[in-house]
Write a protein that holds these residues in place. Structure first.
Motif, PDB file in Angstrom:
ATOM      1  N   LYS A 170       0.542  -1.349  -0.040  1.00  9.97           N
ATOM      2  CA  LYS A 170      -0.071  -0.067   0.271  1.00  9.97           C
ATOM      3  C   LYS A 170       0.623   1.378   0.279  1.00  9.97           C
ATOM      4  O   LYS A 170       0.819   2.368  -1.029  1.00  9.97           O
ATOM      5  N   VAL A 173       1.696   1.528  -3.509  1.00  7.17           N
ATOM      6  CA  VAL A 173       0.651   1.671  -4.729  1.00  7.17           C
ATOM      7  C   VAL A 173       0.145   3.284  -4.276  1.00  7.17           C
ATOM      8  O   VAL A 173       0.078   4.094  -5.099  1.00  7.17           O
ATOM      9  N   GLY A 196      -3.099  -3.388  -3.446  1.00  6.79           N
ATOM     10  CA  GLY A 196      -2.877  -3.246  -4.488  1.00  6.79           C
ATOM     11  C   GLY A 196      -1.995  -3.500  -5.903  1.00  6.79           C
ATOM     12  O   GLY A 196      -1.811  -3.206  -6.611  1.00  6.79           O
ATOM     13  N   CYS A 198      -0.321  -5.589  -9.408  1.00  5.16           N
ATOM     14  CA  CYS A 198      -0.411  -6.102 -10.169  1.00  5.16           C
ATOM     15  C   CYS A 198       0.049  -6.618 -10.629  1.00  5.16           C
ATOM     16  O   CYS A 198      -0.522  -7.545 -11.889  1.00  5.16           O
TER      17      CYS A 198
END
Length: 473
Positions: A170, A173, A196, A198
């Motif tokens: 986090k 992100v 978050g 990817c």
């Protein structure tokens, strides 16, 4: 600011220089004039060192012959050029700082190309992230992003689960960075995805069923590098489950199976052209005892030719400490090379770091002429033909050991010209000259050695201390 010209027989070039460089400039230009069929003249300004000229001062002292079509001035004149252009009614060409590079003005080297485009993504891994504080982790991730990383990969600790993995993800992100996680722990992967991330590295038969629920792209690998069947089975399962994938048949180090692994990448691209592919190039750079730039260049060249559009690297071992910066530059070079079907040569010197691409040299005659023309006690240092040369008025010393050269200098009058400042400066510069000779690099006094993309600009000391601030007649 014009730096190149297309020579024609009707052209007459007036070359501007200082007193010290006259002999070398005349020798260099004579060769170029014969080769390119142009007329020329040499304008020796009333100043010893060309680097001390200013555009305003030069405009007052220029006196080119009537037939002059172009004036070529040294590359030191980088400021105040509009003033010079306006005062001189003849086109002014701004050449190199070193007259031995004048061939470039006449197109003998390839122009630098636009290297903005690339299509290989850099995933930069930070190892053992759970052992780092959040502040140190964020600082390191920012450094890698500034070096060219597209995705920051969080390397987990395989011996213990990181309960705070979501906080690490986090943090990046929220800062606008793309994040991947390197773990086989399904819980860590799920938490990272939830916060978050990817991309998850990596998935095989041990965790592919859990990957269905993460909702992010994964990197698929075989259960063992040589186990093609497990690789195919893992790809098939994830594909049917509609999990977005990129494939990694695993790069192995030299001595373990490098050649076979490269063949596997070629086979994977042939058999699965619809999938993206990733190569973990850090497996080779970290485990090969050699400076990383050359290894990165070859591997990214393979990736570009095969259409492998992402690489995973890291900077753990010291000889690979600049890998991300290297890859960022190299991916542009290999893209241009493959796109235009040309070798990656004469494009940029950014990754020629240990040695220089070429070594223009002074002849012995030119060094002697330079030594004989010096009338002041300021020291000039050259690194030519395997020797360090130290020149000043009535001083011409050469050798391979700076300590011996300095000892010889102390026997030369005037002895009071070697004070503490001179001694430190000469030691500093001759050490650089010795390094240049040992590695095959250009040495230019009072300038940084060229380490490609690692070059650190160096403040001028000699010109500021040993010469007046303004040019004198």
């Amino acid at each position: 600011m014009q730096r190149r010209v297309t020579p024609e027989p009707s052209h007459h070039y007036h070359f501007v220089t200082g007193k010290l460089a006259e002999g070398l400039l005349r020798e260099t230009v004579s060769i170029l004039a014969k080769k390119h069929c142009f007329d020329f003249s040499i304008g020796v300004m009333p100043i010893t060192v060309a680097a001390l000229m200013t555009p305003k001062w030069l405009a007052r002292h220029l006196n080119p012959p009537p037939q002059t079509t172009h004036i070529i001035v040294p590359g030191y004149l980088t400021s105040g050029t509009p003033e010079l252009d306006q005062s001189v009614k003849i086109p002014v060409i701004y050449g190199p700082k070193d007259c031995r590079e004048l061939a470039n003005v006449f197109g003998e080297e390839v122009d630098k190309v636009d290297l903005c485009d690339y299509d290989i993504e850099i995933i930069a891994e930070i190892n053992h992230v759970p052992r780092m504080s959040l502040a140190d982790f964020h600082r390191r991730a920012t450094q890698l992003q500034e070096s060219g990383a597209d995705i920051i990969d969080i390397g987990c600790d395989p011996t213990i689960r990181c309960a705070a993995i979501g906080d690490y993800v986090k943090l990046l992100v929220d800062a606008g960075l793309r994040v991947s996680i390197d773990t086989f722990d399904a819980w860590e992967a799920n938490e990272a995805a939830r916060h978050g991330a990817c991309l998850v590295l990596s998935v095989n038969s041990k965790n592919c069923h859990e990957a269905v629920d993460w909702g992010v792209e994964v990197v698929v690998i075989p259960d063992h590098p040589n186990d093609k069947k497990s690789f195919e089975k893992n790809i098939d399962f994830l594909s049917k489950a509609k999990v977005p994938c990129r494939l990694d048949p695993i790069l192995e180090p030299i001595g373990i199976g490098l050649t076979n692994s490269l063949l596997r990448y070629a086979e994977t691209r042939r058999d699965y052209p619809e999938f993206e592919t990733m190569m973990g190039i850090g497996n080779l750079t970290e485990l090969t005892e050699v400076d990383s730039a050359g290894v990165n260049f070859l591997l990214l060249g393979v990736c570009q030719e095969l259409g492998i559009r992402s690489v995973l690297t890291t900077e753990v071992i010291n000889w690979a400490r600049s890998s991300v910066r290297e890859c960022d530059r190299i991916r542009r070079l290999v893209y241009h090379s493959v796109k235009n079907h040309v070798p990656p040569k004469n494009l940029t010197g950014d990754v020629v770091m240990l040695r220089d691409a070429s070594l223009p040299t002074y002849t012995e005659e030119a060094i002697d002429a330079l030594a004989n023309s010096i009338k002041d006690n300021n020291y000039r240092i050259l690194a030519e033909n395997g020797f360090i040369h130290l020149l000043a008025a009535n001083v011409q010393l050469s050798g391979t050991d700076p300590m011996e050269i300095f000892a010889d200098l102390l026997t030369k009058p005037p002895s009071d010209n070697v004070n503490r400042e001179h001694a430190f400066y000469l030691g500093f510069e001759m050490a650089k000259a010795m390094i240049a000779l040992q590695l095959g690099k250009r040495y230019n006094q009072d300038q940084s050695l060229d380490w490609g993309l690692l070059t650190a600009p160096e403040m001028s000391h000699r010109l500021k201390k040993n010469h007046p601030r303004k040019p004198q007649n």
